[in-house]
Design an enzyme around this catalytic site. Structure first.
Site: not given
Length: 317
Positions: A98, A199
């Protein structure tokens, strides 16, 4: 090949997971991160983020759900991971990616990529705390300011016991700015023996093809690309099988939007629901010109009854 729906805080909640997994092509999904620190969280806290636990940890479409934890205290994370497994988590994922400033200031997410030793400690303690048949996985970025420690971080996660590593191919400083550095995924796969999932910046079938060509990853995770193009996983799955790719039309998307809106009205306050719908519409504008018209129509609308009418939803119970 497996295609996963990425965890995205404040966006990919249980309502949107339900909508997207019903389209098809998604093999598994992940909760928004569940922040834990200093204490064992109560059951209702986990159910808030993973309502699918009441459905065997699967969406209504039958797509398996993984639970993601975020924090920096190995003991606290291990205790909460063990409790989450008791509640029904089939896979435990750990967030080391994050990029949010508020999260990083609290020693969560990508900031921990500066401390490979801590990554290893966290994963190993969580691994020891949960049943052996429940996999522990991890999601990371390429680093904080730069990629200097990317390989060390990946090794730390794998050596700690991570059964799979999802690599968002950008640093924290990169944020979500293109490009994604897919070549680093190949480099990471060379130094760890566990599967690495690609990703970042997969918006189209062609993006998937280029990503696969560059990094060789068998499995992928998609976040914003799937929110912007709800049938992207289905398109990629068809392309991988050599089948015809038939994109979802705007007309076909309408029932999804209406069902999503009705779910928002049930699960959210009348103040929150309009913003949630508009949030999705903004991303849909990347794939559907019609979404721009709808967003502009609803942009200043706050009355839920009015929005229901504009969406063409039935007002019957």
């Amino acid at each position: 090949m497996q295609i996963a729906l990425a965890p995205m805080e404040g966006l990919v909640d249980d309502i949107l997971r339900d909508a997207l997994t019903k389209v098809g092509g998604i093999d598994w999904c992940v909760t928004e991160f569940i922040r834990v620190s200093e204490r064992l969280m109560p059951a209702h806290y986990f159910y808030k983020y993973a309502s699918e636990f009441h459905n065997g940890a699967k969406t209504d479409a039958g797509t398996p759900l993984r639970l993601q934890l975020l924090g920096s205290d190995p003991v606290c994370l291990a205790e909460n991971a063990a409790f989450a497994c008791e509640l029904g988590a089939p896979v435990l994922d750990l967030n080391f990616g994050c990029p949010a400033k508020t999260v990083n200031r609290s020693r969560g997410g990508a900031i921990l990529l500066k401390e490979p030793e801590l990554l290893h400690t966290i994963v190993s303690q969580v691994r020891r705390a949960v049943p052996k048949d429940i996999p522990v996985t991890a999601k990371m970025r390429l680093g904080y300011e730069n990629t200097d420690g990317a390989l060390d971080c990946a090794r730390a996660l794998a050596d700690g016991g991570a059964a799979q590593i999802v690599v968002h191919a950008r640093t924290k400083v990169d944020g979500y700015k293109p490009p994604a550095h897919w070549e680093w995924i190949a480099r990471i796969q060379e130094v760890v023996k566990v599967p690495v999932v690609a990703n970042g910046e997969i918006w189209t079938v062609e993006d998937w093809r280029r990503c696969r060509e560059i990094c060789g990853a068998r499995d992928i995770m998609i976040g914003r690309g799937l929110v912007a193009r709800p049938d992207l996983a289905r398109q990629i799955a068809a392309a991988q099988k050599g089948e015809e790719v038939v994109p979802m039309t705007w007309a076909e998307l309408q029932p999804m939007l209406r069902t999503f809106w009705q779910a928002c009205l049930v699960k959210m306050t009348l103040v929150q629901a309009p913003g949630r719908l508009k949030q999705w519409l903004v991303l849909l504008t990347k794939s559907y010109p019609e979404a721009t018209l709808m967003f502009n129509t609803l942009r200043r609308e706050t009355d839920c009854d009015r929005i229901t009418v504009l969406l063409g939803c039935s007002t019957k119970s």
